[in-house]
Design an enzyme around this catalytic site. Structure first.
Site, PDB file in Angstrom:
ATOM      1  N   ASP A   1       0.804  -1.224   0.000  1.00 45.54           N
ATOM      2  CA  ASP A   1       0.000   0.000   0.000  1.00 45.54           C
ATOM      3  C   ASP A   1       0.833   1.268   0.000  1.00 45.54           C
ATOM      4  O   ASP A   1       0.359   2.327  -0.378  1.00 45.54           O
ATOM      5  CB  ASP A   1      -0.841   0.048   1.286  1.00 45.54           C
ATOM      6  CG  ASP A   1      -2.081  -0.805   1.183  1.00 45.54           C
ATOM      7  OD1 ASP A   1      -2.543  -1.044   0.065  1.00 45.54           O
ATOM      8  OD2 ASP A   1      -2.577  -1.238   2.235  1.00 45.54           O
ATOM      9  N   CYS A   2       2.029   1.164   0.514  1.00 48.52           N
ATOM     10  CA  CYS A   2       2.818   2.367   0.751  1.00 48.52           C
ATOM     11  C   CYS A   2       3.845   2.626  -0.342  1.00 48.52           C
ATOM     12  O   CYS A   2       4.602   3.590  -0.265  1.00 48.52           O
ATOM     13  CB  CYS A   2       3.512   2.263   2.104  1.00 48.52           C
ATOM     14  SG  CYS A   2       2.339   1.950   3.399  1.00 48.52           S
TER      15      CYS A   2
END
Ligand code: GLC
Length: 847
Positions: free
Chosen positions: A538-539
């Site tokens: 996600d990052c």
């Protein structure tokens, strides 16, 4: 240092010291009603959705940690001294504590003695906390009966003293005003809408937050009450300036019969007890929720109406039932039976006791909780923002399909319902409304294929592929109601779902096939899938046009699964070639464009620069694409070994495999959120537990059983029990991440319970290390174990039959099945074709 031990015969973890390094929690409730409870009775409850139907208020990041909860206070009316049998919130000195954490002495209780014989038994679906204080023994059993929307607290209290004990018992819960977002943000409204009152022994919480809400809570006790409080400030006293450590009502010895009209509705009963020497008493509290019933059928539900007598009678009947000690015992037995049954579907006996404890009890249990609540409601996920994660929920089914396949079937169809017509999907959605909140992630939709394939392999239910499921509408991406009264949502969004005229439907198979098409159509300059906002990581928010090598490998695996699925189903044969070709094409692209010399690159950024390459100064190698290149078959033998050797050399630490190295030392806009974390935390080079088992799977594919097991043990929480002061999170469940070696807290866990590590470690251990793998034609036996293991056994229920599998390893090998006997008869391959006779069968295997 340890704070407890595993009591395996009881399937319990026993905490022997209350001041654990973090609250060590449990989940009560196996269906809609969910109650989180810590080892000191902190926690909260909700029904179905922790955002829209939150029952108890909880303050994350509070000082002290872990407030509120399900509290009881016991006051000795002769001395005025009081305590909580769960240690918190009264916070007495702890006897015989070996902890280095200082126990503070109290002001309000300065004569206080020490709490002793503290024990918290977290079991499967129940928690029992017992202790002794001032010569009074108490034991509280908390649980949610199966199929009920209520929780029971059973207090057993005993007076072993030689004199009569005159006691006041106080209960305490604080109600959340249902909408957890509004409850924790929109105070100008919420402080004026709360409603709670008491009738006989039952406190009702009847706040109406939103027009469509049709729910109320009740909190009742089996004893005649002396007094009650429904308004928090009256219970606390001093205009609410006192704390839960010493509320005025408890100090004084009675409640003030307050009613909540506005401010903060709570529930507190005061019960007077007289215990003869040696006398034991059982007192039961029932906290539950119910829907209101309209007065007459023609009237549309008037949610603000006063509770009518018909409804109250119904509730009282239920309360009386669950206050009956015999019923409680029966319900506890039912709950135990339910879990024995679930767990009995896969039981192992290996030379490694920690692995046995994990697989036979706790890892399985965690798999159910992650399946139920995705990454939505824990002590680290506030249950308001995230909703159920699409990719997370898909992966969670992998560890649960063998336990309750019907639930997995329903979940897969639910997930398909939040997929768009173009094949992509919402990233997160509300479990009640199914409304999505985000999209534009590159991997989400592909996981649905893996989840479906795994489910069919487990059950043989190809029929699921023909189920018609509607697509989601992009317009559904409306901002979720953010804690304000919402009149536009006149009706309960749940009824909307049932009645809504749906936009196009398609079979589940069609949904899966569109998932493949979406990824194939959204590719970048090198022919690799676009990374979009992010992929599994996600990052890792790369620039526009960035391409993901990880998604490329996942895509290949998804194509291979589609191909195998169609072959096994024996239909749509013409499409088999399509998936085969797509997999081949992508395999070529990855090998041609993404090989970095000793491992696979992670991505290409929007400007065409490689990510996760020897050319980078930070983030030279990332974990994610490496195992997936092996799992998907993208990397052939030599490259595959080299890749996984690089993982071992560059990324493995004594606590597991870190996500990348070297860590990012500063913020880089072109990498995004990943570089906002300090080195060694979260996605910036922590030991992220979820992808660790991918490496285990890859090592098993390569046949390297010793290394696979080394990886398995490195992050196994059970094996951290004796170093709980370092790990800090619960030793009975996986956590999301462990601080990496370049962080001062190397080895410290964070964000326990809801993590993909549960399902993936379970899968890696049972299907790859032990090698008992469901497949379309049957149960495949292909273990990959440490060479020194002489034998192990597995009991596995598969499509109604029960297999007792004994694997012998006389030649000290890791992999390579030499012989399989099914009920004494040798078979020529590694697949046990299901008998379907519901009987027991003996399988002997030799490696
Ligand atoms: C969190 C998310 C999961 C994501 C992972 C890596 O665990 O829940 O969806 O894949 O972080 O960023």
């Amino acid at each position: 240092m340890r704070f407890g031990y595993f009591d395996n015969p009881s399937k319990e973890y026993v905490i022997t010291q209350p001041n654990t390094p973090l609250p060590w929690i449990n989940y009560l409730g196996c269906d809609e009603y969910c109650a989180l409870i810590s080892n000191t009775a902190g926690g909260y409850s909700f029904l179905g959705d922790p955002r829209d139907q939150r029952i108890l208020r909880y303050r994350y990041d509070n000082i002290p940690f872990d407030r509120g909860g399900r509290y009881l206070y016991i006051r000795d009316d002769d001395s005025g001294e009081f305590f909580s049998p769960t240690w918190q919130p009264t916070n007495q000195k702890i006897q015989n504590s070996k902890s280095k954490i200082l126990n503070k002495s109290k002001f309000s209780n300065s004569k206080s003695q020490t709490i002793s014989n503290y024990e918290c038994r977290h079991g499967l679906g129940y928690t029992i906390i017992s202790s002794e204080y001032g010569g009074i023994e108490s034991k509280i059993t908390y649980f949610v009966p199966l199929g009920e929307n209520l929780e029971i607290w059973r207090l057993e209290i005993r007076n072993p003293r030689s004199e009569i004990a005159k006691l006041s018992l106080f209960s305490f819960v604080e109600f959340c005003l249902w909408d957890a977002v509004g409850d924790s943000s929109n105070f100008q409204r919420t402080w004026s809408i709360g409603k709670a009152h008491c009738e006989e022994n039952t406190i009702y919480h009847t706040t109406l937050y939103n027009s469509w809400m049709n729910i109320f809570a009740y909190f009742s006790t089996s004893e005649k009450i002396h007094s009650f409080d429904c308004q928090r400030r009256d219970f606390l006293g001093n205009y609410g300036y006192n704390s839960l450590e010493a509320p005025l009502a408890v100090v004084r010895g009675n409640c003030s019969n307050s009613v909540a009209i506005g401010w903060a509705p709570i529930g507190s009963h005061c019960v007077k007890l007289k215990l003869e020497p040696g006398e034991k008493k059982t007192i039961v509290f029932v906290l539950g929720v119910s829907n209101k019933i309209p007065n007459n059928k023609s009237q549309k539900t008037n949610k603000s109406q006063i509770l009518n007598s018909k409804l109250k009678n119904k509730i009282h009947k239920k309360i009386r039932k669950f206050q009956d000690p015999k019923i409680i015992e029966k319900e506890l037995r039912k709950l135990r039976g339910y879990w024995d049954d679930n767990l009995s579907r896969l039981q192992i006996e290996t030379p490694d006791q920690d692995m046995n404890t994990s697989i036979n009890i706790w890892n399985s249990y965690q798999c159910m909780q992650t399946f139920n609540w995705s990454r939505y409601a824990s002590y680290y996920e506030a249950g308001i923002g995230r909703g159920m994660g699409f990719r997370d929920s898909c992966q969670d089914t992998l560890g649960f399909a063998h336990m309750i396949p019907d639930k997995v079937r329903a979940r897969i169809l639910d997930l398909a319902r939040v997929q768009f017509e173009d094949g992509s999907c919402h990233h997160q959605y509300s479990p009640i409304t199914k409304k999505g909140t985000l999209y534009n992630y590159s991997d989400d939709q592909l996981w649905l294929i893996l989840a479906t394939a795994n489910y069919i392999k487990e059950t043989g239910d190809f029929g699921i592929l023909d189920e018609e499921v509607a697509f989601a509408k992009r317009q559904e991406l409306v901002p979720a109601p953010i804690g304000h009264y919402n009149k536009s949502e006149i009706r309960d969004p749940r009824s909307e779902i049932k009645s809504k005229k749906q936009i196009p439907k398609a079979s589940l198979y069609e949904h899966l096939s569109r998932a493949i098409d979406y990824t194939w159509k959204h590719r970048g300059k090198h022919g690799l899938p676009l990374s979009l906002f992010s992929d599994w990581n996600d990052c890792l928010n790369l620039d526009e046009g960035a391409e993901s090598v990880f998604v490329a490998c996942l895509f290949v695996e998804a194509c291979r699964e589609m191909e195998k699925m169609l072959r096994a189903a024996g239909n749509k044969l013409h499409e088999i070639a399509k998936y085969h070709k797509l997999a081949e094409k992508m395999t070529k692209i990855v090998n041609a464009k993404a090989w970095d010399g000793k491992w696979f690159k992670r991505a290409y950024n929007g400007d065409g620069k490689p990510v996760g390459s020897k050319k980078c100064s930070e983030g030279k190698i990332f974990l994610e694409p490496q195992p997936w290149a092996i799992i998907s078959g993208v990397a052939k033998r030599k490259r595959a070994k080299q890749t996984m050797d690089s993982v071992f050399v560059k990324l493995f630490t004594k606590y597991g495999i870190r996500l990348l190295t070297p860590a990012f030392q500063r913020y880089y806009p072109e990498y995004g959120e990943i570089s906002t974390y300090p080195p060694g935390l979260k996605e910036n080079a922590s030991i992220f537990c979820h992808p660790n088992p991918w490496a285990i799977v890859a090592e098993c594919v390569l046949g390297r059983g010793d290394r696979a097991f080394e990886y398995y043990k490195a992050i196994l929480p059970v094996s951290q029990n004796n170093q709980a002061h370092i790990r800090k999170t619960e030793p009975y469940v996986y956590c999301q991440m462990v601080a990496g070696p370049n962080h001062p807290d190397f080895g410290e866990g964070k964000n326990s319970w809801l993590t993909g590590s549960a399902a993936w470690n379970y899968m890696a251990a049972t299907q790859f290390i032990l090698g008992i793998k469901p497949d379309y034609e049957g149960l495949v036996i292909d273990p990959c174990v440490p060479k020194k293991w002489k034998s192990f056994t597995v009991k596995r229920v598969f499509r109604k039959d029960t297999y007792f599998i004994k694997v012998n390893n006389p030649k000290a090998k890791s992999k390579g099945v030499k012989l399989i006997r099914v009920d004494g008869r040798k078979i020529n391959n590694r697949v046990i074709t299901p008998f379907g006779d519901g009987r027991e069968h003996i399988i002997e295997v030799e490696i």
